[in-house]
Design a protein around this motif. Structure first.
Motif, mmCIF file in Angstrom:
data_model
loop_
_atom_site.group_PDB
_atom_site.id
_atom_site.type_symbol
_atom_site.label_atom_id
_atom_site.label_comp_id
_atom_site.label_asym_id
_atom_site.label_seq_id
_atom_site.Cartn_x
_atom_site.Cartn_y
_atom_site.Cartn_z
ATOM 1 N N GLU A 28 37.653 31.650 0.791
ATOM 2 C CA GLU A 28 36.584 32.383 1.475
ATOM 3 C C GLU A 28 35.966 31.551 2.600
ATOM 4 O O GLU A 28 35.257 32.098 3.452
ATOM 5 N N ALA A 29 36.249 30.231 2.610
ATOM 6 C CA ALA A 29 35.814 29.372 3.710
ATOM 7 C C ALA A 29 36.841 29.344 4.841
ATOM 8 O O ALA A 29 36.632 28.669 5.847
ATOM 9 N N GLY A 30 37.951 30.062 4.663
ATOM 10 C CA GLY A 30 38.942 30.174 5.723
ATOM 11 C C GLY A 30 40.227 29.413 5.511
ATOM 12 O O GLY A 30 41.137 29.480 6.343
ATOM 13 N N ALA A 31 40.349 28.683 4.409
ATOM 14 C CA ALA A 31 41.573 27.926 4.155
ATOM 15 C C ALA A 31 42.689 28.847 3.670
ATOM 16 O O ALA A 31 42.440 29.915 3.109
ATOM 17 N N SER A 32 43.924 28.400 3.896
ATOM 18 C CA SER A 32 45.095 29.076 3.350
ATOM 19 C C SER A 32 45.407 28.421 2.010
ATOM 20 O O SER A 32 45.920 27.297 1.966
ATOM 21 N N VAL A 33 45.085 29.102 0.920
ATOM 22 C CA VAL A 33 45.084 28.496 -0.410
ATOM 23 C C VAL A 33 46.265 28.979 -1.240
ATOM 24 O O VAL A 33 46.535 30.182 -1.312
ATOM 25 N N ARG A 34 46.938 28.013 -1.893
ATOM 26 C CA ARG A 34 47.952 28.336 -2.892
ATOM 27 C C ARG A 34 47.579 27.629 -4.179
ATOM 28 O O ARG A 34 47.474 26.387 -4.203
#
Length: 319
Positions: free
Chosen positions: A25-31
């Motif tokens: 939700e802070a804009g990172a691309s998370v896996r």
């Protein structure tokens, strides 16, 4: 966080999923990578907000209060599995209420008539109760809605999460081997889930360091009964005698539970160390790792505060 920054979060318990949500939700691309999704220990939690034998106190207070703020907001949405519930924490010996309890809505000392037989002190307050299967499903939905992905994968080390320039270690007890961290140890917990004989309030005994806990948390049609805290034990196989003892302890306090039907047993291993570890670790190859583990029995209670500190540590390093 820089928009689109690629981050691997190792672990899919409440710490890993909450951290994944905050970063996505802070804009990172998370896996999120984990062998079990969601994590078994988080699924086994009761769960009631409240610091539980965890240090360091100054940081725990901040992390816990931030999580409390978020849970109060989530309690306004039924689909989250979070509810604000009134109940009693009691003791068989005279004990002062912990400072965190005295800040909760509705806090007051119990009258003697409110206490079960054998109890000499207690206090009433209103606190978030979290139905963990529902709540973890909510976190998974929220993670995916924010663009995050989940990969079921067994890692032999944190380096196996590569290629990734940013790794967040929320592996819980798995950090013993993945870091490795010899300070980490399991504390086995067992709960029994039963049908709800119309209970609406929670009850918890202040048992201190005892391995035999006594608590029950109503979640709509079910009640989670607890519990155990066996230091150094990580076996997750059901223990029939422990389950029978849990039922007996809870029914002694609340006789209506004698008629409840057992639905399932939930067992987890609380990842415990002398202090919770939330800190950054820059590897020689330039990989940035932020550790967020070792929450013991307070993983839910500290989840949002620790996740936001993890985000802030990543952002500061990347600034």
């Amino acid at each position: 966080m820089t928009a689109g920054e690629r981050v691997v979060v190792v672990g899919a318990g409440v710490a890993g999923l909450t951290t994944g949500v905050v970063l996505a939700e802070a804009g990172a691309s998370v896996r999120v990578m984990a062998e079990q999704v969601p994590g078994a220990t988080s699924l086994a939690a009761g769960a009631m907000w409240g610091p539980y034998l965890v240090e360091p106190k100054d940081k725990v207070d901040l992390w816990g209060q931030r999580s409390l703020e978020v849970f109060r907001e989530l309690a306004e949405e039924p689909a989250t599995g979070v509810r604000l519930t009134s109940g009693i924490e009691a003791s068989r010996t005279p004990e002062a209420a912990p400072d965190w309890a005295m800040t909760l809505p509705g806090f007051r000392s119990c009258e003697p008539a409110e206490l079960p037989a054998g109890f000499t002190a207690g206090y009433r307050f209103t606190v978030p109760l979290i139905d963990m299967p529902t709540y973890l499903d909510y976190l998974l939905r929220r993670l995916r809605d924010a663009g995050g992905a989940v990969e079921r994968r067994r890692l032999a080390s944190l380096a196996d999460a590569a290629p990734a320039s940013l790794i967040v270690n929320c592996s819980g007890l798995g950090a013993r081997d993945l870091v490795p961290d010899p300070e980490l140890r399991p504390i086995r917990g067992q709960h029994v889930v039963v049908t709800n004989p119309r209970l609406t309030e929670f009850f918890s005994e202040d048992t201190g360091p005892s391995p035999d806990l006594l608590c029950f948390y109503p979640h709509g049609d079910t009640v989670v009964l607890g519990g155990t805290a066996i230091d150094g034990e990580g076996n997750l196989a059901p223990d029939d005698k422990a389950a029978a003892d849990i039922l007996a302890r809870c029914a002694e306090v609340e006789p209506r539970l004698t008629q409840a039907r057992v639905l399932e047993h939930r067992i987890g291993a609380r990842p415990t160390r002398a202090t919770v570890r939330v800190e950054k670790d820059l590897w020689e190859d330039g990989t940035l790792v932020v550790h967020n583990y070792g929450h013991g029995g307070a993983g839910v209670t500290l989840s949002w505060g620790c996740a936001e500190e993890t985000r802030d540590l990543l952002s500061a390093q990347l600034a």
